[in-house]
Motif scaffolding. Structure first.
Motif, short mmCIF file in Angstrom:
data_model
loop_
_atom_site.label_atom_id
_atom_site.label_comp_id
_atom_site.label_asym_id
_atom_site.label_seq_id
_atom_site.Cartn_x
_atom_site.Cartn_y
_atom_site.Cartn_z
N SER A 162 0.69 -1.27 0.12
CA SER A 162 -0.21 0.42 0.12
C SER A 162 0.83 0.77 -0.60
O SER A 162 1.61 1.39 0.36
CB SER A 162 -0.86 0.09 1.12
OG SER A 162 -1.56 0.95 1.09
N ALA A 193 -9.76 -2.08 -1.58
CA ALA A 193 -9.96 -0.97 -1.53
C ALA A 193 -10.68 -0.90 -0.36
O ALA A 193 -11.53 -1.66 -0.24
CB ALA A 193 -10.84 -0.68 -2.82
N GLY A 238 -4.82 2.11 -0.61
CA GLY A 238 -5.23 0.56 -1.22
C GLY A 238 -4.16 0.01 -1.05
O GLY A 238 -3.70 -0.05 -0.47
#
Length: 401
Positions: free
Chosen positions: A87, A117, A174
Motif C-alpha cells: 500500500s 480497496a 488501497g
C-alpha cells in the motif's frame, strides 16, 4: 511479512514524522513501513530514524544525489518491499495497519484476490483551512465485489460523467498484491509506475489486470491535506499554479501529463486535478490499446460538473474558459458541443458550511476540531462512528456483488 506500507515524501518532513509516529503505535507486527525520502535535506529524516526510530518495522530510503520525479520515488520503493501486499500513502496521511486483518479474511474467501480497496476519511491539517473546511468519514461497513465491466467503464470511459472516475482500486490508499505489481512491471514498459499521475497509472493497470478485487466501505486510512499538499491547491489558484510549476520542473524526461492529442494541460488554471486524471486514463488507453469508446463525450459532461463545483463566479469563469480552449483543440473541436456549462452560475452559499450525514458519509466542520491536530488523531476520534475492526474480521456475511 504480510503488508508493506510505503510512504514517499519530499520536503514535508514534519508531516512524515507524524505519520511514522502514528503507525508505530500499532500493535500489529506482520507489517513494515518503507519511507522513501526525496527531500533536499537528507539530515532531517536521517537523524530522526537514527535517534528516534527503534522499530524494525520501519526502514528509510535516503535521498539520491539528485531530486527524483515523484514517479521514480514511488518506483524505487517496490524492489525493497518484503510484504505480500503493498500500500502507498502520502506523507501527510494516515493508515491503520489493522487493515491487514481484513485483507487476510478476504484472501481466505477469495484466493485469487489481488486488489483490496476501502473507504477513506478526509482531513485538513490545521494549516490548510484558508476557507471553511469539512472532514469526512464514510459510515458504511459492507463488503462488495465490484463488477469488472462496470469498473472499467467508469474508469476508462468516464461513464458516470462525474467530476472524477472511480478511484481507490489501486495501491494508493488501497492494497495490491505483490505478485500483481510484478505482473504489471513485466507487461507495461518494465516499470511498476510509468505515468506522472502515479495513483491513476496504477489504478488503470490494476483494474485491467487483477483477477479479483474487493471493496470494503469501512475506512482504514485518512487522506490528509496539509498546506503544502496537492489537495491544498484546490483552495487557491495561486497555490495550485505553484505546485504545478514545481511538478513540471522535477518531471525530467518522463511522459508528459498531457499528450499532443489530448490538449487539456494541468497548467490550465484551476484544472490541474481533473485534467491530470483524464490525461492519465486517456494515455493508458491509447498506449496499451484499451477500448475507451465514449470517453470524449463523457469527459465533456464531467468537465461541466467540475465547473459547477466552483466556489465563486470568477473561479467558474476561469474553469469554463480553460475547458473551452481544450475542447476547441481536442480532435478538431469535435466534442466542443458536448461541453455546455450554464451561461449563468450561482455558487452555493452553503458549500462546506453544513455538517451532518449525507449519502452515508458524515461531514464534520473542522473549525470545531481544535484539539485534533493530525490525521491519525482524527482517525482515532472517528473510530467511534465506524464498525470496529474485530467485528469486520469475524463477520461471516456474504460478499455483495
Amino acid at each position: 511479512m504480510y503488508l508493506t506500507i510505503c510512504i514517499p515524501t519530499r520536503n514535508r518532513q514534519r508531516y512524515c514524522i507524524e505519520a511514522i509516529k502514528a503507525i508505530a503505535e500499532s500493535d500489529e507486527t506482520d507489517f513494515e513501513v518503507i519511507v522513501a525520502d526525496n527531500s533536499d535535506d537528507a539530515s532531517i529524516l536521517g537523524d530522526y530514524f537514527r535517534t528516534e526510530v527503534n522499530d524494525s518495522r520501519f526502514r528509510l530510503l535516503p535521498p539520491t544525489d539528485t531530486v527524483m520525479p515523484m514517479v521514480d520515488n514511488w518506483e524505487r520503493t517496490i524492489p525493497e518491499v518484503r510484504g505480500r501486499w503493498i500500500s502507498m500513502i502520502g506523507d501527510d496521511d494516515h493508515m491503520d495497519p489493522s487493515v491487514l486483518q481484513v485483507i487476510r479474511r478476504y484472501e481466505r474467501e477469495q484466493p485469487e484476490l489481488e486488489v483490496v480497496a476501502w473507504g477513506r476519511m478526509n482531513y485538513n491539517w490545521p494549516d490548510n483551512r484558508t476557507i471553511t473546511t469539512l472532514a469526512a468519514v464514510p459510515m458504511g461497513h459492507a463488503t462488495h465485489v465490484p463488477d469488472k465491466k462496470i469498473v472499467r467503464d467508469q474508469l476508462y470511459r468516464w461513464s458516470q460523467r462525474e467530476k472524477r472516475p472511480i478511484g481507490g482500486l489501486g495501491i494508493y490508499h488501497g492494497a495490491v498484491r505483490r505478485s500483481l505489481m510484478e505482473r504489471i512491471k513485466r507487461k507495461y514498459s518494465n516499470r511498476y509506475f510509468e505515468n506522472p499521475t502515479v495513483d491513476f497509472d496504477n489504478i488503470c493497470k490494476a483494474v485491467h489486470e487483477a483477477k479479483a478485487m474487493v471493496f470494503c466501505q469501512r475506512p482504514f486510512s485518512v487522506l490528509g491535506a496539509c498546506a503544502a499538499s496537492n489537495s491544498a491547491s484546490t483552495q487557491s489558484f495561486e497555490a495550485m499554479q505553484k505546485l504545478v510549476d514545481e511538478f513540471y520542473r522535477e518531471l525530467g524526461s518522463h511522459e508528459r501529463i498531457e499528450d499532443e492529442d489530448f490538449p487539456f494541460s494541468p497548467r490550465l488554471p484551476g484544472l490541474a486535478i481533473i485534467t491530470s486524471i483524464a490525461s492519465a486514463t486517456w494515455w493508458f488507453c491509447r498506449k496499451y490499446g484499451v477500448d475507451n469508446e465514449g470517453f470524449q463525450e463523457n469527459f465533456a459532461h464531467s468537465a461541466v460538473h467540475e465547473c459547477l463545483s466552483s466556489r465563486t463566479v470568477e473561479e467558474y469563469r476561469i474553469k469554463v474558459e480553460g475547458f473551452r480552449q481544450g475542447f476547441a483543440a481536442f480532435e478538431g473541436g469535435k466534442w466542443s458541443s458536448h461541453f455546455n456549462p450554464p451561461a449563468e452560475f450561482f455558487p452555493s452559499t452553503a458549500q462546506n458550511e453544513l455538517c451532518g450525514v449525507h449519502k452515508n458519509t458524515m461531514y464534520i466542520r473542522e473549525s470545531g476540531l481544535e484539539k485534533i491536530t493530525t490525521p491519525a488523531e482524527f482517525y482515532h476520534f472517528a473510530e467511534a462512528f465506524v464498525m470496529p475492526v474485530r467485528h469486520l474480521v469475524s463477520a461471516r456475511q456474504a460478499f455483495a456483488a
